[in-house]
Design a protein around this motif. Structure first.
Motif: not given
Length: 482
Positions: A372, A374-376, A378-379
């Motif tokens: 989560y 890394q996803k956050h 990137r966003r």
């Protein structure tokens, strides 16, 4: 006397009577000394049971809003005469008065203070605030529930001072992957934000008279922390390549630097300057604090590894935080400490707060392990790219006659040096009048003379608002320029 009390529905009847009588007394509609109806009479008037009214009277009596007088009835209680406050010692009267005055003189820069909704501008370029309205609520909620289960299984024992093993392992993997840091979980100490990491290092290494070298301009809370421990803080200027290593004085035992994204100017430290910094630290046998506060967000060029990854002597303490990538209120930071000071830092942390709250640690570990984080990142990176481009477009276009951007490749703020003579104080005042909060770099300078410049943080301001805000700034600059 018949009181005006309205009963709605058939729930919380005693509470309804209590609240309406309380409001009548506090507003002055029932004056001190005035008698209220007997509970039986008021119950009859309201169509309630006497027990309900007696319960409300009882609560008001406990609140000292009503007082019963034997044989007379129940009356609104007259407020007691305020007691004269005993004379108390002022801080200046105490034996430690001078030390207290020293702490009172410390003040966080305006740019880094808590700002409440009542003083916040609609268009605010405050720095250090990550993008709002993007916090991953659902994913974080799942991780917190997982953390609650782990805490419940711990049965109330104290946890490891160094941090929950799962989080230390997750941090080690994260910084190894994203910043090239050479470490294992055993090298990680979890802290309450990066500020506690700086505090622990300072307590271990600094005593009155110790020489500490800091970047100038630089991060004021770090400098203030060193000074509070009695250090002799030495200002080291920066140039286009970062900290002027050749000006670090002899006798220095601690060096504070921000190599990836110099705070507040923004330029990265060049490879040659990094090599020189490590050589100087080796010569001095000094520890280097590498404050890597927001380098997850990179926009240009090849990612540059951390200073710690170049360190062959065990002299670099890598300090990081999730305040910039996640949320400052979580207060989760960490330090990858050299073996020479790690144990001592653990002892000091144990004496200070025993350990960082484990619920947050477990949740953060899960958040990283599930991908989560890394996803956050990137966003948020995509959002910052768009905002950064808008700022650069304005600085290279509409605002070009007055200022230029300092080159930077990471983070979510940039500095703009003034190229035209402008009354900065007047600029800030006029901007506030049109609901735009601007900040200068003056408070970040220590002994080096400040250069006129503005600090543009683009985490707190919405993308759609940047053009509007900068348009207002241009209008003000045109007026100031005649």
């Amino acid at each position: 006397m018949e009181l005006h009390i309205v009963i709605e529905g058939n729930k919380d009847l005693a509470g309804q009577v209590y609240r309406q009588l309380r409001d009548a007394i506090q507003s002055g509609r029932l004056a001190p000394g005035e008698q209220v109806p007997p509970s039986r009479l008021l119950a009859t008037q309201l169509g309630l049971s006497r027990k309900t009214v007696s319960e409300a009277y009882g609560r008001l009596t406990l609140d000292k809003l009503l007082v019963g007088r034997a044989g007379s009835g129940t009356f609104v209680n007259a407020p007691a005469e305020p007691k004269a406050k005993p004379k108390r010692f002022e801080s200046s009267d105490l034996a430690a008065g001078k030390l207290i005055a020293h702490w009172l003189d410390q003040s966080f820069p305006l740019l880094m203070r808590h700002v409440g909704p009542e003083t916040r501008s609609q268009y605010d370029f405050m720095g250090g605030i990550p993008v709002r309205r993007q916090f991953p609520q659902e994913e974080w909620r799942q991780c917190v529930l997982y953390g609650l289960r782990q805490v419940n299984e711990a049965r109330g024992f104290y946890a490891e001072t160094e941090g929950v093993p799962a989080l230390r392992e997750a941090i080690a993997r994260h910084v190894s992957f994203s910043r090239g840091v050479q470490c294992t979980a055993a090298d990680v100490l979890v802290t309450n934000g990066a500020q506690q990491a700086l505090d622990l290092i300072t307590r271990v290494l600094v005593e009155p008279g110790s020489v500490v070298a800091v970047e100038d301009p630089g991060y004021p809370p770090a400098r203030m922390l060193f000074s509070a421990q009695g250090a002799r803080v030495e200002s080291v200027p920066v140039d286009d390549e970062g900290m002027r290593v050749d000006l670090i004085p002899d006798g220095t035992r601690l060096i504070y630097a921000t190599p990836a994204h110099q705070f507040p100017l923004g330029m990265p430290m060049s490879p040659a300057r990094r090599t020189a910094l490590l050589a100087r630290a080796r010569e001095l046998r000094a520890i280097v604090i590498e404050d890597d506060y927001d380098s997850e967000f990179r926009y240009e060029g090849r990612p540059m590894d951390s200073l710690q990854s170049m360190d062959q002597d065990g002299l670099v303490a890598f300090v990081g935080t999730f305040s910039k990538s996640m949320n400052p209120e979580l207060r989760v930071g960490y330090v990858i400490a050299p073996p020479s000071i790690l144990r001592a830092m653990s002892v000091v942390k144990g004496l200070s707060d025993w350990h960082t709250p484990t619920l947050t640690q477990w949740a953060m570990a899960r958040f990283i392990d599930e991908g989560y984080l890394q996803k956050h990142i990137r966003r948020c990176h995509g959002i910052y790219v768009a905002r950064r481009e808008k700022l650069h477009a304005a600085l290279n276009g509409a605002l070009k006659p007055w200022m230029r951007a300092v080159p930077t490749t990471a983070g979510f703020h940039l500095a703009a040096q003034m190229t035209a003579e402008v009354d900065m104080a007047q600029l800030l005042r006029l901007a506030r009048r049109v609901d735009v909060a601007l900040y200068t770099l003056d408070e970040f300078y220590y002994r080096v003379k400040p250069e006129p410049a503005l600090f543009f943080g683009y985490g707190a301001i919405e993308s759609l608002d940047i053009e509007t805000a900068l348009g207002r700034v241009r209008t003000i600059l045109e007026e100031l320029s005649g």
